[in-house]
Design a protein around this motif. Sequence first.
Motif, PDB file in Angstrom:
ATOM      1  N   ALA A  52      -3.200 -16.905 -15.620  1.00  0.00           N
ATOM      2  CA  ALA A  52      -2.850 -16.163 -16.836  1.00  0.00           C
ATOM      3  C   ALA A  52      -3.476 -14.772 -16.833  1.00  0.00           C
ATOM      4  O   ALA A  52      -2.865 -13.802 -17.293  1.00  0.00           O
ATOM      5  N   TYR A  53      -4.682 -14.640 -16.328  1.00  0.00           N
ATOM      6  CA  TYR A  53      -5.352 -13.342 -16.300  1.00  0.00           C
ATOM      7  C   TYR A  53      -4.964 -12.504 -15.085  1.00  0.00           C
ATOM      8  O   TYR A  53      -5.177 -11.295 -15.090  1.00  0.00           O
ATOM      9  N   SER A  54      -4.419 -13.139 -14.072  1.00  0.00           N
ATOM     10  CA  SER A  54      -4.059 -12.410 -12.857  1.00  0.00           C
ATOM     11  C   SER A  54      -2.954 -11.408 -13.151  1.00  0.00           C
ATOM     12  O   SER A  54      -1.918 -11.748 -13.719  1.00  0.00           O
ATOM     13  N   GLY A  55      -3.171 -10.169 -12.767  1.00  0.00           N
ATOM     14  CA  GLY A  55      -2.176  -9.120 -12.962  1.00  0.00           C
ATOM     15  C   GLY A  55      -2.181  -8.481 -14.333  1.00  0.00           C
ATOM     16  O   GLY A  55      -1.409  -7.555 -14.586  1.00  0.00           O
ATOM     17  N   GLN A  56      -3.043  -8.938 -15.254  1.00  0.00           N
ATOM     18  CA  GLN A  56      -3.072  -8.405 -16.611  1.00  0.00           C
ATOM     19  C   GLN A  56      -4.078  -7.260 -16.710  1.00  0.00           C
ATOM     20  O   GLN A  56      -5.065  -7.215 -15.973  1.00  0.00           O
ATOM     21  N   PRO A 106       7.696 -11.229 -16.541  1.00  0.00           N
ATOM     22  CA  PRO A 106       7.114 -10.013 -17.126  1.00  0.00           C
ATOM     23  C   PRO A 106       7.637  -9.693 -18.524  1.00  0.00           C
ATOM     24  O   PRO A 106       7.022  -8.911 -19.243  1.00  0.00           O
ATOM     25  N   MET A 107       8.766 -10.268 -18.913  1.00  0.00           N
ATOM     26  CA  MET A 107       9.355  -9.954 -20.215  1.00  0.00           C
ATOM     27  C   MET A 107       8.835 -10.860 -21.329  1.00  0.00           C
ATOM     28  O   MET A 107       8.989 -10.525 -22.507  1.00  0.00           O
ATOM     29  N   SER A 149      15.689  -7.992 -24.412  1.00  0.00           N
ATOM     30  CA  SER A 149      15.592  -8.030 -22.943  1.00  0.00           C
ATOM     31  C   SER A 149      15.594  -9.466 -22.443  1.00  0.00           C
ATOM     32  O   SER A 149      16.257  -9.790 -21.452  1.00  0.00           O
ATOM     33  N   ILE A 150      14.853 -10.324 -23.125  1.00  0.00           N
ATOM     34  CA  ILE A 150      14.814 -11.735 -22.711  1.00  0.00           C
ATOM     35  C   ILE A 150      16.198 -12.374 -22.856  1.00  0.00           C
ATOM     36  O   ILE A 150      16.670 -13.074 -21.954  1.00  0.00           O
ATOM     37  N   LEU A 151      16.849 -12.134 -23.984  1.00  0.00           N
ATOM     38  CA  LEU A 151      18.170 -12.723 -24.204  1.00  0.00           C
ATOM     39  C   LEU A 151      19.187 -12.185 -23.201  1.00  0.00           C
ATOM     40  O   LEU A 151      20.041 -12.932 -22.702  1.00  0.00           O
ATOM     41  N   GLN A 152      19.110 -10.901 -22.893  1.00  0.00           N
ATOM     42  CA  GLN A 152      20.015 -10.335 -21.892  1.00  0.00           C
ATOM     43  C   GLN A 152      19.771 -10.942 -20.518  1.00  0.00           C
ATOM     44  O   GLN A 152      20.714 -11.235 -19.778  1.00  0.00           O
ATOM     45  N   GLN A 153      18.498 -11.128 -20.189  1.00  0.00           N
ATOM     46  CA  GLN A 153      18.185 -11.738 -18.888  1.00  0.00           C
ATOM     47  C   GLN A 153      18.682 -13.178 -18.842  1.00  0.00           C
ATOM     48  O   GLN A 153      19.240 -13.628 -17.833  1.00  0.00           O
ATOM     49  N   LEU A 154      18.503 -13.912 -19.931  1.00  0.00           N
ATOM     50  CA  LEU A 154      19.018 -15.284 -19.979  1.00  0.00           C
ATOM     51  C   LEU A 154      20.534 -15.311 -19.864  1.00  0.00           C
ATOM     52  O   LEU A 154      21.100 -16.164 -19.167  1.00  0.00           O
TER      53      LEU A 154
END
Length: 1735
Positions: free
Chosen positions: A124-128, A1503-1504, A1543-1548
């Motif tokens: 969870a912390y990786s990349g944040q 990422p979204m 963005s999430i809905l568009q990706q879905l």
Amino acid sequence: MALPGLYAQYNRVWIPDSEEVWQSAEITKNYKAGDRFLSVRLEDGTELNYAVDPAALPPLRNPDILVGENDLTALSYLHEPAVLHNLKVRFVESKLIYTYSGIILVAINPYKQLPIYGDAIIHAYSGQNMGDMDPHIFAVAEEAYKQMARNNKNQSIIVSGESGAGKTVSARYTMRYFATVSKSSSNAHMEDKVLASNPITEAVGNAKTTRNDNSSRFGKYTEISFDQSYQIIGANMRTYLLEKSRVVFQSENERNYHIFYQLCASAVQPEFKQLKLGSAEEFNYTRMGGNTVIEGVDDRANMVETQKTFALLGLKGDFQMDVFKMLAAILHLGNVGIKAVGDERSSISLEDKHLNIFCELLDLNCDKMAQWLCHRKIMTTSETVIKPMTRAQAVNARDALAKKIYSHLFDFVVERINEALQFPGKQHTFIGVLDIYGFETFDINSFEQFCINYANEKLQQQFNLHVFKLEQEEYMKEDIPWTLIDFYDNQPVIDLIEAKMGILELLDEECLLPHGTDENWLQKLYNNFVDKNAFFEKPRMSNTSFIIQHFADKVEYKCEGFLEKNRDTVHEVLIEILKESKFHLCANFFQDNPVSVSPFSSTISIKSARPVLKSPNKQLRMTVGSKFRSSLSLLMATLNATTPHYVRCIKPNDEKLPFEFDSKRVAQQLRACGVLETIRISAQSYPSRWTYIEFFSRYSILMTQQELSINDKKQICKIVLQRLIQDHNQYQFGRTKIFFRAGQVAYLEKLRSDKLRNACIVIQKSVRGWLQRKKFLRVKQAAVIVQQYFRGQRTIRQAITARTLKQTWAAIVIQKYCRGYLVRRIYQLIQVAAVTIQAYTRGFLARKKYRKMFEEYKAVILQKHARAWLARRRFQNIRRFVLNIQLSYRVQQLQKKVEEQSRENHGLLERLTSLASTHMNDMNTIQKLQLDLEKLTAEKSIYENERKKYKEDTEQKILELEIQNKELQNQKEILEIKLQEKNEEMKEKMDDLTKQLFNDVQKEENQRMILEKNFQNQKQDYEKEIESLKGEIKDLKEEKNWLQHQIQQETVIQDGLKMEVGQLAKQAEKIPELQKEIELLQTQKLDVEKQSQSQKRELREKMSEVTKQLLESYDFDDVRSRLSTEDLEHLNEDGELWFAYEGLKKATRVMESHFQSQKEIYEKEIEGLNFKVEHLSQDINHLQKLFREENDINDGIRLEVSRLTSENLVIPDLKQQISELENQKLDLENRLQEQTVKLKEMSNRLHYELEDRKQTRTNEAQNEMDIKEKETLKVTTQEIEGLSNGLNQDEILNGVKSKIKHETTRLTVENMDLEEKLDMKDRIIKKLEDQIKTLTKAIEKTEAPVPTSTKEYVGMMEYKKEDEERIIQNLILDLKPRGVVVNMIPGLPAHILFMCVRYADYLNDADMLKSFMNVTIDGIKQVVKEHSEDFEMLSFWLSNTYYFLNCLKQYSGEEEFMKCNTPRQNKNCLKHFDLSEYRQILSDLSIRIYQQFIIVMENNIQPMIVPGMLEYESLQGISGLKPTGFRKRSSSIDDTDTYTMTSILQQLSYFYSTMCQNGLDSELLKQAVKQLFFLIGAITLNSLFLRKDMCSCRKGMQIRCNISYLEEWLKDKNLQSSNAKETLEPLSQAAWLLQVKKITDDDAKEICEHCTSLSTVQIIKILNSYTPIDDFEKRVTPSFVRKVQAMLNNREDVPQLMLDTKYLFQVTFPFTPSPHALEMIQVPSSFKLGFLTRV
């Protein structure tokens, strides 16, 4: 200093307190400048007048909204009580142990295991970013790792704190984080080795103290090396100042180093028997503390773990046993008994058990050891003196030896660990983790505390400089004027310790003196520093101590033991004894030139910030102090060359109670570790820093409407601040942030809360007023009604009498009649007037309507005629173009067909000619045979008489020969029967083949008819287009009317229209060219008709001539008369010649009928085209005439313009249609040409096959005739021989014998010849069968390329074994999904692959099938591997692999998979092979593809999730940002690039549409969506757990709104049955928990009943993390949290905080039979699989 104006009533301040350090109080009276007292009320209700200094008012308390922040620098008032209170609230109430203080991470030891260190937390912390999540040790580690990777610069993490604060655990978690996030596949065990070094160093360097059960008694700097891929390749370790005195002495309730107790606990193990150990209570060095056991710690299990880590590092059993021997020897040495002999001597018994064991383990001389432990050697210039030692001196010598051995052993173990962690090559970067003791002050402080505090002084100086540097960089980056900040510089204290003639140098100097003592050294310190150095003091009541003013506090040091500990000496004689040891490890420890211990290889260039002070005397560097100073200087140089990150560990209480906060102890440690110094530096300038977007979002409520109308948010913030805060020195505007001085944010929060409070008052006032008014009106209305009824009743009672009733009744009657009369008069007047008005009005309207109808009728008639004329002209123009196109196409098609048929007729003519010539040759052969037969008949008549004479003599011999002949005849008959059977089989096969050929011809004819029907359909489509053009004509008419209206108003436009007419007239000049083209087509048409008629006539004549010749040449009666019946049977056994002839006749008739029907069709089409051409020429002439007549009329101009414009618009469309028709014509011609070629090839094959078979049968008939002639000749020869032998009887007898022998041999030879001929016939039959097979395959290959073919297929794809690679390359590796999914059936590649599998199964070729399946599976694996990150490709091949698997099941022949099959599909099942093993392989492959497919989707959407689900405000305006302190999430004004819920809905939606386009099964699609929704819910919930700033009521509303969007998306896509909604239930319950009331017992009960999907740990975490956004919200009290926790204790759930985002639901691949018939599947040309043939 705070402004006096802020000390107003109801504000709160901090006042000192003896127990809690600081106590909160509320101001009860406004403070005025100059007052000496401040009226306050304490939290317990006590009121008092607190004495204050007007120049130093008590510190103000922050608003509650700012309490509990992640970063202490986010507090408006930065001072000690604010920091202490914020830490207490987070630690005690929210159970949060980590807090940022600028660049420092403050870690408070909870004395309890917390579920916040699992792999899920690491991921969870990786990349944040560091400010994105709640404070954590992993966040610091991630920041260091990220900066190393981004800047290619080395990093350091400095973990400090006093014993028991959790330094070792923090350093261990940091190293574990690096090992987890930087794992490499090539060096998979290096991370484990790095982590394995911790248990070993803890075993030999950690011990139980009164403050900590696992206290590190040494400092450690671990350098973790990374390669260019930032993966761990090795590590190195440096240690500092091991507490050697613990080996020989422990205070009460303390223990020695863990390794000793682990050894004693494992003493009963077989491998440790040789060490002769016992329990820890048996040894002096392990029982001094009085308690040898730590509660909850299993020393034996820890020993096993230590051995495992030794082995993991490559330190095997021999090495371990050597180390354990040394440790056991130390324990036995401590038990050596030293007895006093008088006052000046001591002795050790040679029988001492432990001494003997000690010498045995180290292989030493027991006598020498016993002697020199009690004696010492003093060497002078003249002699050597052996001096006995007292018991105390001997004990000290023994303990010194034990400490020396352990020190060398510790260094040796560290050295071997470093060797195990070494790596080949060069490191790219490194991250150093420093686990070092914090500032220490005890009741009695000695040399160890002095060195520790000296190291902390150096670290504090480096920390101050770094903080100062960061502050300066922040100001410069934001373009804020830099002002010099006064911060504490501890360089004078450092100089006091390490400078020339400083404390350390004087100590070393005193150590060189033979009679140097602690008192002499202390006196030197008094003489040099008392009253001369402000940081050095002499205690008033002691002459054995000195005081140093450190940065944290004053520390008093006892000088006793300083010299001895600094010298760290062991008697030389004992060293020599150890050197002579035969135990190699012991001997190596004490060599003159030992190997360098703890080598530190660094590839970076390190330059010290300050020069290292070196003494001219070499021996000074050998003291502990000098060595420590050198190593510390090297450490500081290393830290200065890296980017440091600070972790300050705090011990909350001395009793080790979980989540208990001792304010005194914490305040003391905060001062000691530099946290308060950081706060002080920040508070001197502008401690509060907000980005413009944060300020705008938070304080938009304070902005006016005029200010909000400005588009630039940055400018709005500036205007608002200048209005709200008059003193411009209280803030500064940076490039991306606003800098506030201390207290200004609190002032803004006060303004905001006042504004909200006033707004609430207004709302409450309005609502309450409305409620009261509503209540008043309701009461008033009820009162009026009551009064009304009451008054009415009273009036009635008063007025009711007999007289009044009569009078009232009479008055009513009079009024009735009077009013009726008046109303009737008025009504009559109105009626008369209304009728009159209606009459005139209706007449006027009728006349007006009549005139209008009359005008419209005339206009309609005119419009009808005009529109009819325009429509006719438009239709004629369109029909002219269409007919012209049809004429050209049909003429060309007719010409092509005539040419093809003429070529076919020529071919047939040539074949008939060749048959006639063959027939003539056969007739000549028959005539020759007839002549030979006549000659033989004549010879027979000559020899008949002679035969009769000798018939009687040879009769007996002939009978014998006949018997033999009969036997041969029987054999012959048997062979002929077999031959006849085979011939009948061939005949049946040829009949079937012939039928199939005729069926193919009929199919070709049907195909041609279908093409004509398609042409008719296209014609109908063109007619529909004409209708649409008519609609456009109507629109143009409307435009015409509008143009006419414009012409009447604007006469100037006429000139322009005339110019347009001129241009269009030029276009009209093209009409004669079209007429010429039509005439040319007419002439071509006539020529084609003539040619076709002449060719047909010639063909008919030739066919008739050939047929007549063929019939005339065959005299069948004559042939039959000449051949015997048996010969005829053999000759026509299969009827090949007759069948060939009949076939040719039938083919001729078919072709003639075909030509005749085509001729009639073409003649009709030509007649129609002639009519249309004439009609078009008439139309053209008529149009030209009309154009000339109406050229000068304005109305005609408008009409002509509209007409020509429409024609001009139609021309490109017609041209396009012409080009399309030409293309279609070319395609049809190509197809017809291909069909003709195939039919010709088929006809040639059939012709050659018939000729071969005819020749074969002719040869067989000829052979039979030869045999009969030979038999006749035999008989004749026998007769002749009989006549010749009749002359002499003796000769006859001899001749008969010889004849019999000769005849026997001859018959034997003939028999052999017959057998050879039969073998030859068998070979011929086999050859014919092979030819029939090849012919059959060729017929199967000849399939029509037209999709609408009615040819029957069996659902197989024929291919050659060498084409497998091409199939895989074109169908799998090179195939692009986007070119397949459009207008094609789902899983088309899979169906094609299965059709190839069916073909291999049909051939019963196991090798071919196995090879094809293997290359197919390998191809799918390859394409998935090459496109492992391409979602569309993975989706496409997941779908096709699934369809391929289902096809293998559906057509496997197993009953469970055949239930839904059609009868046709059941016929297509595999016949010869069971592919269940390959089904399992494909199933496994499908699961692998699905898992990679899910991973790609998760990587794309991950990422979204947090920005869209948590951070984005779906409900605008309901949430307000809070200050985030030093760690800012963003410094940008613009948020347009961030992800949103959309963005999430568009990706879905993209995922869903792609899966649908690729034909993914609905069940698989639902499982994928469920997995995605689980990921969204898990990541959002995990981030919520780790982000305290998101745990608010308003954020709960945002989350529930976002969840509703996801549910709406599921409903829109009809995916409610996928169970995806259930995966969001934990997140939904968490959002509900944030919104629900959390005060009463009923609230707690409701929470327990509702939150069933959340674990107890998760519920408590959310309640503890709940953060109010405004002052109107209340925090969750600790008592309520405890109440909920008590109710949840009965739950049996997993005590896990984080959800496993890597969890995958079990995927199932349901069997779904394909509804597509294999025989109907066609291969698109885009697949480039032309080499495959449909069977």
